[in-house]
Motif scaffolding. Sequence first.
Motif, PDB file in Angstrom:
ATOM      1  N   ARG A 271       9.537  -3.307  -5.273  1.00  0.00           N
ATOM      2  CA  ARG A 271      10.983  -3.312  -5.402  1.00  0.00           C
ATOM      3  C   ARG A 271      11.621  -2.244  -4.542  1.00  0.00           C
ATOM      4  NH1 ARG A 271      11.255  -2.460 -11.643  1.00  0.00           N
ATOM      5  NH2 ARG A 271      10.277  -4.483 -11.363  1.00  0.00           N
ATOM      6  N   LYS A 272      10.836  -1.692  -3.654  1.00  0.00           N
ATOM      7  CA  LYS A 272      11.353  -0.559  -2.900  1.00  0.00           C
ATOM      8  C   LYS A 272      11.071  -0.750  -1.415  1.00  0.00           C
ATOM      9  CE  LYS A 272      10.959   4.400  -2.686  1.00  0.00           C
ATOM     10  NZ  LYS A 272      12.360   4.730  -2.653  1.00  0.00           N
ATOM     11  N   VAL A 273      12.094  -0.518  -0.598  1.00  0.00           N
ATOM     12  CA  VAL A 273      11.871  -0.562   0.847  1.00  0.00           C
ATOM     13  C   VAL A 273      11.399   0.816   1.268  1.00  0.00           C
ATOM     14  CG1 VAL A 273      12.905  -0.982   3.075  1.00  0.00           C
ATOM     15  CG2 VAL A 273      13.660  -2.283   1.098  1.00  0.00           C
TER      16      VAL A 273
ATOM     17  N   PRO B  81      11.000  14.218   5.051  1.00  0.00           N
ATOM     18  CA  PRO B  81      10.802  14.782   3.712  1.00  0.00           C
ATOM     19  C   PRO B  81       9.888  13.898   2.876  1.00  0.00           C
ATOM     20  CG  PRO B  81      12.984  13.822   3.909  1.00  0.00           C
ATOM     21  CD  PRO B  81      12.351  13.710   5.251  1.00  0.00           C
ATOM     22  N   ASN B  82       9.557  14.336   1.687  1.00  0.00           N
ATOM     23  CA  ASN B  82       8.697  13.544   0.796  1.00  0.00           C
ATOM     24  C   ASN B  82       9.301  12.171   0.561  1.00  0.00           C
ATOM     25  OD1 ASN B  82       8.093  16.555  -0.804  1.00  0.00           O
ATOM     26  ND2 ASN B  82       6.478  15.304   0.045  1.00  0.00           N
ATOM     27  N   GLY B  83       8.441  11.184   0.587  1.00  0.00           N
ATOM     28  CA  GLY B  83       8.904   9.834   0.294  1.00  0.00           C
ATOM     29  C   GLY B  83       9.649   9.181   1.439  1.00  0.00           C
ATOM     30  N   ALA B  84       9.565   9.778   2.638  1.00  0.00           N
ATOM     31  CA  ALA B  84      10.313   9.237   3.762  1.00  0.00           C
ATOM     32  C   ALA B  84       9.713   7.940   4.285  1.00  0.00           C
ATOM     33  CB  ALA B  84      10.359  10.269   4.886  1.00  0.00           C
ATOM     34  N   GLY B  85       8.417   7.770   4.055  1.00  0.00           N
ATOM     35  CA  GLY B  85       7.756   6.575   4.568  1.00  0.00           C
ATOM     36  C   GLY B  85       6.759   6.866   5.672  1.00  0.00           C
ATOM     37  N   LYS B  86       6.377   8.126   5.810  1.00  0.00           N
ATOM     38  CA  LYS B  86       5.418   8.487   6.862  1.00  0.00           C
ATOM     39  C   LYS B  86       4.058   7.843   6.594  1.00  0.00           C
ATOM     40  CE  LYS B  86       5.764  12.901   5.961  1.00  0.00           C
ATOM     41  NZ  LYS B  86       6.778  12.914   4.888  1.00  0.00           N
ATOM     42  N   THR B  87       3.561   8.069   5.389  1.00  0.00           N
ATOM     43  CA  THR B  87       2.252   7.523   5.052  1.00  0.00           C
ATOM     44  C   THR B  87       2.263   6.009   5.157  1.00  0.00           C
ATOM     45  OG1 THR B  87       1.823   9.387   3.586  1.00  0.00           O
ATOM     46  CG2 THR B  87       0.500   7.412   3.239  1.00  0.00           C
ATOM     47  N   THR B  88       3.333   5.409   4.687  1.00  0.00           N
ATOM     48  CA  THR B  88       3.417   3.948   4.733  1.00  0.00           C
ATOM     49  C   THR B  88       3.344   3.444   6.170  1.00  0.00           C
ATOM     50  OG1 THR B  88       4.798   4.049   2.761  1.00  0.00           O
ATOM     51  CG2 THR B  88       4.782   1.981   3.992  1.00  0.00           C
ATOM     52  N   THR B  89       4.098   4.084   7.069  1.00  0.00           N
ATOM     53  CA  THR B  89       4.060   3.669   8.473  1.00  0.00           C
ATOM     54  C   THR B  89       2.646   3.801   9.031  1.00  0.00           C
ATOM     55  OG1 THR B  89       6.277   4.571   8.658  1.00  0.00           O
ATOM     56  CG2 THR B  89       5.157   4.004  10.706  1.00  0.00           C
TER      57      THR B  89
ATOM     58  N   PRO C 167      -6.536  10.000   6.373  1.00  0.00           N
ATOM     59  CA  PRO C 167      -5.504   9.774   5.358  1.00  0.00           C
ATOM     60  C   PRO C 167      -5.065  11.086   4.704  1.00  0.00           C
ATOM     61  CG  PRO C 167      -7.384   8.327   5.012  1.00  0.00           C
ATOM     62  CD  PRO C 167      -7.790   9.358   6.007  1.00  0.00           C
ATOM     63  N   GLU C 168      -4.033  10.985   3.890  1.00  0.00           N
ATOM     64  CA  GLU C 168      -3.454  12.158   3.240  1.00  0.00           C
ATOM     65  C   GLU C 168      -4.524  12.939   2.462  1.00  0.00           C
ATOM     66  OE1 GLU C 168      -0.046  10.607   1.385  1.00  0.00           O
ATOM     67  OE2 GLU C 168       1.100  12.441   1.572  1.00  0.00           O
ATOM     68  N   THR C 169      -5.318  12.219   1.666  1.00  0.00           N
ATOM     69  CA  THR C 169      -6.483  12.858   1.054  1.00  0.00           C
ATOM     70  C   THR C 169      -7.698  12.401   1.845  1.00  0.00           C
ATOM     71  OG1 THR C 169      -6.341  11.006  -0.477  1.00  0.00           O
ATOM     72  CG2 THR C 169      -5.827  13.168  -1.355  1.00  0.00           C
TER      73      THR C 169
HETATM   74  N1  LIG Z   1       1.743   1.737  -3.417  1.00  0.00           N
HETATM   75  C1  LIG Z   1       3.079   1.902  -3.534  1.00  0.00           C
HETATM   76  N2  LIG Z   1       3.776   1.100  -4.369  1.00  0.00           N
HETATM   77  C2  LIG Z   1       5.107   1.243  -4.490  1.00  0.00           C
HETATM   78  N3  LIG Z   1       5.839   2.166  -3.835  1.00  0.00           N
HETATM   79  C3  LIG Z   1       5.198   2.995  -3.001  1.00  0.00           C
HETATM   80  C4  LIG Z   1       3.785   2.903  -2.806  1.00  0.00           C
HETATM   81  N4  LIG Z   1       3.423   3.851  -1.921  1.00  0.00           N
HETATM   82  C5  LIG Z   1       4.550   4.498  -1.580  1.00  0.00           C
HETATM   83  N5  LIG Z   1       5.621   3.985  -2.223  1.00  0.00           N
HETATM   84  C6  LIG Z   1       7.019   4.428  -2.064  1.00  0.00           C
HETATM   85  O1  LIG Z   1       7.399   4.293  -0.728  1.00  0.00           O
HETATM   86  C7  LIG Z   1       8.142   5.417  -0.297  1.00  0.00           C
HETATM   87  C8  LIG Z   1       7.532   6.017   0.943  1.00  0.00           C
HETATM   88  O2  LIG Z   1       6.313   6.605   0.585  1.00  0.00           O
HETATM   89  P1  LIG Z   1       5.349   7.330   1.610  1.00  0.00           P
HETATM   90  O3  LIG Z   1       4.111   7.652   0.878  1.00  0.00           O
HETATM   91  O4  LIG Z   1       5.227   6.501   2.826  1.00  0.00           O
HETATM   92  O5  LIG Z   1       6.158   8.645   1.931  1.00  0.00           O
HETATM   93  P2  LIG Z   1       5.713   9.915   2.780  1.00  0.00           P
HETATM   94  O6  LIG Z   1       6.706  10.065   3.862  1.00  0.00           O
HETATM   95  O7  LIG Z   1       4.303   9.798   3.191  1.00  0.00           O
HETATM   96  O8  LIG Z   1       5.896  11.078   1.740  1.00  0.00           O
HETATM   97  P3  LIG Z   1       5.049  12.418   1.566  1.00  0.00           P
HETATM   98  O9  LIG Z   1       5.615  13.397   2.521  1.00  0.00           O
HETATM   99  O10 LIG Z   1       5.322  12.813   0.160  1.00  0.00           O
HETATM  100  O11 LIG Z   1       3.613  12.119   1.810  1.00  0.00           O
HETATM  101  C9  LIG Z   1       8.201   6.365  -1.469  1.00  0.00           C
HETATM  102  O12 LIG Z   1       9.461   6.262  -2.055  1.00  0.00           O
HETATM  103  C10 LIG Z   1       7.147   5.887  -2.405  1.00  0.00           C
HETATM  104  O13 LIG Z   1       7.566   6.051  -3.728  1.00  0.00           O
END
Ligand SMILES: Nc1ncnc2c1ncn2[C@@H]1O[C@H](COP(=O)(O)OP(=O)(O)OP(=O)(O)O)[C@@H](O)[C@H]1O
Lengths: 333, 254
Positions: free
Chosen positions: A13-15, A35-43, A80-82
Amino acid sequence: MIKVEGLTKRYARKVAVDNISFEVQKGQIVGFLGPNGAGKTTTMRVLTCFLPPTSGTANVAGFDVQDQPMEVKRRIGYLPETPPLYPEMEVHEYLEFVGRIKGVLANDLTRRVNEVAEKCAIADVRKTLIGKLSKGYKQRVGLAQAIIHNPDVLILDEPTAGLDPHQIIETRELIKGLAGEHTIILSTHILPEVEQVCERVIIIAKGKLVATDTVANLTSRLRGAETVAVEVLAADAASVQRSLEQVAGVSRVIAGAHRDEKLHFTVESLEGRHIRPGLAKAVVDAGWQLNELHAVGLSLEEIFLQLTASPDEHKEAAPVEPVAAPAMGSDAQ
Amino acid sequence: MNTWTIAKKELNSYFRSPIAYGVMAFFALIAGYFFYVAVVYFVRRGIESSMMGQSFPMDVNEFVIRPVFSNISVIGLFLIPMITMRLFAEEKRTGTIELLLTSPVSDMSIILGKWLGGMMLYGAMLLLSAFSMALLFAYGQPDWHPIVIGYLGLLLQGGALLALGTFVSNCTKNQIVAGVAGFAVALLLWVIDWVSSFETSITAKVLSYLSVLQHFDSFSKGVLDTKDIVYYVSVIFVGLFLTARSMESLRWRA
Ligand SMILES: Nc1ncnc2c1ncn2[C@@H]1O[C@H](COP(=O)(O)OP(=O)(O)OP(=O)(O)O)[C@@H](O)[C@H]1O
Ligand SMILES: [Mg+2]
């Protein structure tokens, strides 16, 4: 080497990543900042074929992550992050295992393991169980597994997170050393790191791209306000503060912790003003002893805060020209 | 190739954790106990019947080997979830799954590797019972065909349960949940045919067909029945296929 176009990743439910485009040239080190939650890990997970994009494309070394994931995976090293470590394995066993599944030929395996162990300074713990290593060593083993198959592209998710300052510096040096042979994307919260290690920055916040530019350009964009820390040896804090405030170009003076006669102040300049000579002169002319005077608040940090702190204000801004050009020609005194 | 690398890694980690030793010790104890009981019972009956002047058919296969195999197949229901529970759940919890899934290895190689790793531990466990079987040859002349067939049946049944357990382990991050759910599945597939003892409807027959243990009967008798082989092989395929699907869907939902 890496080309991302209109990349969007939506979780239930989240972009998490919203229509991001950028390119990375061969051999570059790019900092991925947000910042935290920006989407870095996702990208990064999309780039490494761990997650499929919801829409848009990502292309690594000429291969699309969705159409030819195997080719992409062969060419990417990923931390990865960990760090993905098996605590019950010894370091060299682990590296051999990763080498095998990454497709290192059996003949080269021992040589490669020795090489990366040497490079990442873990040769002395080769026979140690990973579970018994310190955090810093684990991180290095993580880095070693990422480069075991000599990949074209290295993707490092917060490679220095949780390390002590000494190890942060070592890890940075290590990454810089890898730069020549590999194209590197690294994510971080630590801004000086980007300035020291990276040639380019990609800044994202709340899933949106807010800026992508060279470090030099971004820094020069903000020759705006300057923050200076001052330590003065004097008896009367109030009068020191008053005379600092009277220096031309100073917008405000914040008194810090005073210890005995050592007075600490943080001085902020108006935009585009160079106040350090003025401050020094004011202190010395008044007959106080100037112990210290240096600029704080790294420029990139301020850009970062400006770009990411209140995304609502910047939402409309075009990605590459985000800041409403702060004070041009700002180096003038 | 990759499958083999992963299988070896799994087997290795089993033997570096208490799991392998726990499972094998438990198995050795229980299987040894069953074996002992079966032998004692067999010897008693032999003595009793000879005292009563009857000639008791000294069939080791019928009175020792067959019940021992049946019992081992039941033990498998309890032990296999312990073998499979960590396969994927642990990798998901610690994040190492990210390493596997970003390596140039197909999902199927990973799944097969893990299943094979479990199979090897299971095989090592069965090997322990082979010692007691060997003892029978030292003191008697049992027919060895049914023994081979019995072990084949155990491997097939174990493979089927391992495949299902692998699937269950892929559905959660929590080893314990994976273990309990795996056990629930195994238990369900065991008791499912109990209806057939008082029902004879089609449903009862279908349920009875689904029961894992029911198909082991022929093997424990030393009979190779294609129908039962087909059953176990299909369960293996279904289990591994479901695992592959769940891996894909996890990726999309993630
Ligand atoms: N498996 C998941 N299911 C649902 N939402 C997720 C999932 N993984 C990440 N999110 C959401 O997607 C958004 C981006 O997360 P992401 O982990 O990419 O951020 P980030 O930039 O790596 O943050 P950080 O600096 O804390 O590592 C966050 O709001 C997070 O809550
Ligand atoms: Mg992250």
